[in-house]
Scaffold this motif. Structure first.
Motif, PDB file in Angstrom:
ATOM      1  N   ALA A 121      -6.645   0.491   7.370  1.00 35.93           N
ATOM      2  CA  ALA A 121      -5.157  -0.676   7.039  1.00 35.93           C
ATOM      3  C   ALA A 121      -4.087   0.665   6.865  1.00 35.93           C
ATOM      4  N   HIS A 122      -3.073  -0.400   7.210  1.00 34.16           N
ATOM      5  CA  HIS A 122      -1.561   0.399   7.122  1.00 34.16           C
ATOM      6  C   HIS A 122      -0.160  -0.930   7.179  1.00 34.16           C
ATOM      7  N   THR A 123       0.954  -0.254   6.777  1.00 36.61           N
ATOM      8  CA  THR A 123       2.078  -1.442   6.787  1.00 36.61           C
ATOM      9  C   THR A 123       2.940  -0.113   7.297  1.00 36.61           C
ATOM     10  N   VAL A 124       4.199  -1.241   7.982  1.00 40.09           N
ATOM     11  CA  VAL A 124       5.381   0.353   8.716  1.00 40.09           C
ATOM     12  C   VAL A 124       6.060  -0.379   7.483  1.00 40.09           C
ATOM     13  N   ILE A 125       7.807   0.916   7.747  1.00 46.07           N
ATOM     14  CA  ILE A 125       8.456   0.743   7.888  1.00 46.07           C
ATOM     15  C   ILE A 125       9.422   1.853   8.929  1.00 46.07           C
ATOM     16  N   ASP A 126       9.882   0.566   9.786  1.00 42.50           N
ATOM     17  CA  ASP A 126       9.911   1.159  11.163  1.00 42.50           C
ATOM     18  C   ASP A 126      12.309   1.537  10.889  1.00 42.50           C
ATOM     19  N   LYS A 127      12.260   2.438  11.290  1.00 38.27           N
ATOM     20  CA  LYS A 127      13.864   2.947  10.351  1.00 38.27           C
ATOM     21  C   LYS A 127      14.596   2.812  12.252  1.00 38.27           C
ATOM     22  N   VAL A 138      11.396   3.671   0.751  1.00 39.14           N
ATOM     23  CA  VAL A 138      10.101   4.309  -0.302  1.00 39.14           C
ATOM     24  C   VAL A 138       8.957   3.633  -0.970  1.00 39.14           C
ATOM     25  N   ALA A 139      10.180   4.172  -2.663  1.00 41.48           N
ATOM     26  CA  ALA A 139       9.863   3.253  -3.287  1.00 41.48           C
ATOM     27  C   ALA A 139       9.843   2.065  -3.651  1.00 41.48           C
ATOM     28  N   ALA A 140      10.156   1.266  -3.592  1.00 37.51           N
ATOM     29  CA  ALA A 140      10.440   0.007  -3.732  1.00 37.51           C
ATOM     30  C   ALA A 140       8.661  -0.301  -2.833  1.00 37.51           C
ATOM     31  N   ALA A 141       8.642  -0.663  -1.146  1.00 39.61           N
ATOM     32  CA  ALA A 141       7.407  -0.340  -0.768  1.00 39.61           C
ATOM     33  C   ALA A 141       6.253   0.285  -1.415  1.00 39.61           C
TER      34      ALA A 141
END
Length: 400
Positions: A121-127, A138-141
Motif C-alpha cells: 500500500a502506498h500514496t504519492v506526493i507528486d511535485k 510531508v507533515a500534513a500528509a
C-alpha cells in the motif's frame, strides 16, 4: 595494491584514456584507467582473496556513512540499481505497511510502480519535474493519514537533476514517528548521508555512480535492527536483503554468483575516492564541474530547467533550443563526434537534454564540453540556444 594490481598513476582528467568519449551521464560514467585495469584478472567467488575484497568493500562503504556505533551494515546486491531499490522495498516494508512516496521525476515514479508490483500500500506526493517535496507538506500528509508507516525519497532525481532536501524530510518524518528510506542511487559518495546528521533506516546506491565504478551491483546500507526484522519478509528469493546479509555474515560470500570483476574495479574506485578526499572531495569536484559547465552553456543561450538553488552537482537538465534548425539527434551525434556522449531528456512536459557532471572529469573537461556544444550549434546553423518561450512559461507555472 589489489592482489598484485597497484593503483596506476592516472593521466590528467582532461586527457582521454584509451580514445574513449567522455560519458556525460548519471552512470554508467567515465572511469579511470586503474578501475578498468582491475578487471583484467579473474577471481573465484569462494576464494579467500575475493572474500577479503568483499569485506573491505563493505567496511569502506559503511565508513562513508559516519556510523560510529556499529548500528548499520552494508549488503551488496547483484544487478542494476533498480534491482537494489526493489530489494530494499521488498525487504524493509512490511506487507501491512503503507508508504508515502515523494515523487518529482521518473525514479520516484518507478518506486511507486515497484510498490504496485509488490502489492504494498502506498500514496504519492507528486511535485512534477521542477520542485522538491517540502517538510510542511510531508507533515500534513502524515497527519492526514495515520496508516502511513514509511516515507521514501529519491536523494537526487536525475531525470530533472534536482537535489532533494533529505535532511528536512528526515526531520519531518521522524518528528511524526515514521521511518525513512532513501534512494541515493546517484548521490551517495558525493553528497553526505552521514547517519549522525540525517536519520534513515536504509539507503541504496550503485557501483557505477559517484564512487566511479562500473555497472554490476548495487548496495543497501541499513540499520541492523531493520535487517533483523526483515527476515522472511521479501517477495523474492534473489532480492532478499536479509538472506544475503545472513549469508555474508556466516560465510563472507555472496549467496549467488557475484560480479567478481566489478567488485575488483569498485574496490580500486573506493580507494581512489578516499585519496580524493572522500565525500567532501568528490562532491567539491562535481560541484565545480557543474558550475563551470552551466556558466558556459548559459553564455551560449541554453537555459537550465531548474533554478540554481535546486541544481544538483550530479546532472543538469537543459531545455532544447527553440531554433527551428535544432535537432537533438543531430546535436547528440555532433557532440559524440567531438568526444562527448550526452543524455536525452526524461521530462514529460518539455523537450530537454541532460549533461552529467560526475565521473572522471574536471573543470577543464567541462570547458571542452561547452566549446563542443558551441561548435555543434554552429554546424547546425543554430545561432542561439534560447529555449521556447512556452517552456519557460510552463516552468514558471509549475514551479509557482
Amino acid at each position: 595494491m589489489l592482489a598484485g594490481h597497484p593503483i596506476a598513476a592516472e593521466a590528467p582528467f582532461d586527457t582521454p584514456e584509451l580514445g574513449e568519449p567522455y560519458l556525460l551521464t548519471p552512470g554508467p560514467l567515465t572511469t579511470s584507467y586503474a578501475v578498468k585495469q582491475a578487471m583484467l584478472r579473474d577471481w573465484g567467488s569462494w576464494d579467500g582473496d575475493f572474500r577479503a575484497m568483499t569485506a573491505e568493500m563493505r567496511r569502506r562503504l559503511l565508513a562513508l556513512t559516519g556510523d560510529k556505533n556499529d548500528e548499520f551494515d552494508c549488503i551488496p546486491m547483484q544487478g542494476s540499481g533498480t534491482f537494489a531499490v526493489e530489494a530494499m522495498l521488498g525487504s524493509f516494508l512490511p506487507r501491512d505497511s503503507k508508504t508515502l512516496v515523494l515523487v518529482n521525476g521518473a525514479y520516484g515514479q518507478r518506486i511507486a510502480q515497484t510498490l504496485n508490483y509488490l502489492g504494498r500500500a502506498h500514496t504519492v506526493i507528486d511535485k512534477g519535474d521542477y520542485m522538491p517535496p517540502r517538510g510542511t507538506e510531508v507533515a500534513a500528509a502524515l497527519d492526514a493519514d495515520p496508516a502511513i508507516t514509511h516515507v521514501i525519497i529519491v536523494h537526487c532525481e536525475t531525470s530533472s537533476g534536482i537535489l532533494n532536501p533529505v535532511h528536512e524530510i528526515s526531520e519531518t518524518v521522524y518528528g511524526k514517528g515514521r521511518k525513512l528510506l532513501i534512494d541515493s542511487m546517484s548521490a551517495f559518495g558525493a553528497i553526505s548521508l552521514d547517519v549522525n546528521e540525517i536519520r534513515y533506516e536504509a539507503m541504496v546506491s550503485s557501483a557505477n555512480k559517484c564512487i566511479e565504478g562500473v555497472p554490476g551491483f548495487g548496495f543497501i546500507i541499513a540499520r541492523k535492527s531493520e535487517l533483523e526484522a526483515a527476515k522472511g519478509r521479501s517477495h523474492s528469493l534473489s532480492l532478499d536483503v536479509h538472506a544475503q546479509w545472513a549469508h555474508l555474515i556466516k560465510t563472507g560470500q555472496w549467496r549467488y554468483t557475484p560480479p567478481t570483476h566489478v567488485v575488483a574495479a569498485f574496490l580500486v574506485a573506493l580507494r581512489q575516492h578516499e585519496v580524493e578526499g572522500g565525500v567532501a572531495g568528490r562532491g567539491a569536484r562535481y560541484a565545480n564541474n557543474r558550475d563551470v559547465m552551466v556558466a558556459g552553456m548559459r553564455e551560449l543561450g541554453f537555459e537550465t530547467l531548474l533554478k540554481d538553488h535546486w541544481l544538483s552537482p550530479i546532472i543538469v537538465t537543459f531545455f532544447n533550443p527553440a531554433h527551428p534548425d535544432f535537432s537533438f539527434d543531430r546535436f547528440y551525434e555532433l557532440m559524440k563526434d567531438k568526444g562527448f556522449i550526452i543524455y536525452p531528456g526524461k521530462l514529460t512536459v518539455v523537450d530537454s537534454f541532460r549533461v552529467g557532471c560526475i565521473g572522471r572529469m574536471d573543470e577543464h573537461v567541462m570547458r571542452r564540453v561547452v566549446k563542443a556544444a558551441g561548435e555543434s550549434l554552429r554546424e547546425m546553423g543554430v545561432d542561439t540556444a534560447a529555449p521556447p518561450a512556452a517552456a519557460i512559461a510552463e516552468r514558471a507555472k509549475l514551479a509557482a
